[in-house]
Write a protein that holds these residues in place. Structure first.
Motif, PDB file in Angstrom:
ATOM      1  N   ALA A  91       0.809  -1.220   0.000  1.00 47.72           N
ATOM      2  CA  ALA A  91       0.000   0.000   0.000  1.00 47.72           C
ATOM      3  C   ALA A  91       0.844   1.272   0.000  1.00 47.72           C
ATOM      4  O   ALA A  91       0.551   2.215  -0.736  1.00 47.72           O
ATOM      5  CB  ALA A  91      -0.938   0.003   1.216  1.00 47.72           C
ATOM      6  N   GLY A  92       1.884   1.308   0.800  1.00 46.05           N
ATOM      7  CA  GLY A  92       2.699   2.521   0.836  1.00 46.05           C
ATOM      8  C   GLY A  92       3.322   2.742   2.194  1.00 46.05           C
ATOM      9  O   GLY A  92       3.779   1.792   2.831  1.00 46.05           O
ATOM     10  N   TYR A  93       3.292   3.995   2.629  1.00 45.02           N
ATOM     11  CA  TYR A  93       3.946   4.360   3.885  1.00 45.02           C
ATOM     12  C   TYR A  93       2.989   5.103   4.796  1.00 45.02           C
ATOM     13  O   TYR A  93       2.026   5.719   4.344  1.00 45.02           O
ATOM     14  CB  TYR A  93       5.162   5.252   3.609  1.00 45.02           C
ATOM     15  N   MET A  94       3.311   5.067   6.084  1.00 49.99           N
ATOM     16  CA  MET A  94       2.477   5.781   7.047  1.00 49.99           C
ATOM     17  C   MET A  94       3.356   6.335   8.161  1.00 49.99           C
ATOM     18  O   MET A  94       4.237   5.647   8.677  1.00 49.99           O
ATOM     19  CB  MET A  94       1.430   4.834   7.617  1.00 49.99           C
ATOM     20  N   LEU A  95       3.111   7.599   8.495  1.00 47.85           N
ATOM     21  CA  LEU A  95       3.773   8.201   9.644  1.00 47.85           C
ATOM     22  C   LEU A  95       2.810   8.071  10.819  1.00 47.85           C
ATOM     23  O   LEU A  95       1.686   8.573  10.753  1.00 47.85           O
ATOM     24  CB  LEU A  95       4.080   9.674   9.340  1.00 47.85           C
ATOM     25  N   LYS A  96       3.267   7.401  11.857  1.00 47.74           N
ATOM     26  CA  LYS A  96       2.345   7.074  12.947  1.00 47.74           C
ATOM     27  C   LYS A  96       3.149   6.815  14.210  1.00 47.74           C
ATOM     28  O   LYS A  96       4.210   6.212  14.174  1.00 47.74           O
ATOM     29  CB  LYS A  96       1.556   5.813  12.572  1.00 47.74           C
TER      30      LYS A  96
END
Ligand code: CA
Length: 224
Positions: free
Chosen positions: A216-221
């Motif tokens: 899906a991609g990337y996530m900042l969390k």
């Protein structure tokens, strides 16, 4: 973030483009209202700087047509000095802000940042994710109180992820909003930049903030 500048005065348009690019934005320029409307409708634009006095279609018509089609991209109108009627009409037509010509470029930048924050539903200039702080006004970044030095491109990528924090961002979204489509960026290059960013943001910390979401991609969390 990707900004559309619609301005027929070519010198002014190119000064705005250059200044915005120095801040790490991707900039598209249109020199008349028809071209501007086309780009606003078809490109993944995050904010529009729209002059009112334009050839073919004036700025207010462009804005009205955008809103009628449901395109709610934030718009800053550029109005002539004392054109109060234009300001009133502009705000009633769905502009988010306006700026009177001639303006100080720093003010335009501040208004663009403010619009992008509102769009990202970020209320303050400083975005905080765990112990990571991103000052979207000064572009200063720190983690756990320690300053992190980023290139303009790394910063633009981090800010884009931060505006969409807790949401997955796909590689193609990153290419569209952070890099010029005419540059030879493919999505592998995104992975390279994300790795640069990881080395500066996450390396040496137990709690990682930049997450890969497989397929899906990337996530900042912030990890709980
Ligand atoms: Ca003009």
């Amino acid at each position: 973030m990707r900004i559309l500048v619609v301005e027929d005065e070519k010198d002014l348009a190119s000064i705005m483009k250059q200044g915005l690019e120095e801040e790490g934005y991707v900039v598209d320029v249109a020199h008349d209202g028809e071209e501007g409307l086309y780009m606003a409708e078809n490109f993944p634009i995050d904010a529009v700087i729209l002059d009112i006095m334009l050839p073919i279609l004036d700025g207010l018509t462009v804005l009205a047509r955008m809103r009628k089609k449901g395109i709610m991209t934030p718009v800053i109108l550029l109005t002539a000095r004392d054109a109060l009627i234009d300001k009133i009409k502009g705000l009633d037509t769905g502009a988010d802000d306006y700026l009177t010509k001639p303006f100080v470029f720093q003010e335009l930048l501040a208004r663009v940042r403010s619009l992008l924050r509102r769009k990202g539903e970020v209320k303050q200039a400083v975005i905080q994710i765990g112990d990571l702080k991103i000052n979207t006004a000064s572009h200063e970044v720190s983690r756990n109180g320690k300053s992190v030095s980023l290139s303009a491109r790394e910063y633009a990528l981090l800010e884009f992820l931060a505006y969409k924090k807790d949401n997955v961002v796909s590689r193609s979204e990153i290419v569209e909003h952070i890099y010029h489509e005419d540059s030879d960026m493919d999505s592998n290059v995104v992975d390279v930049y994300v790795n640069y960013l990881r080395n500066k943001i996450d390396k040496g910390y137990d709690k990682k903030l930049i997450h890969t979401v497989r397929g899906a991609g990337y996530m900042l969390k912030k990890e709980e």
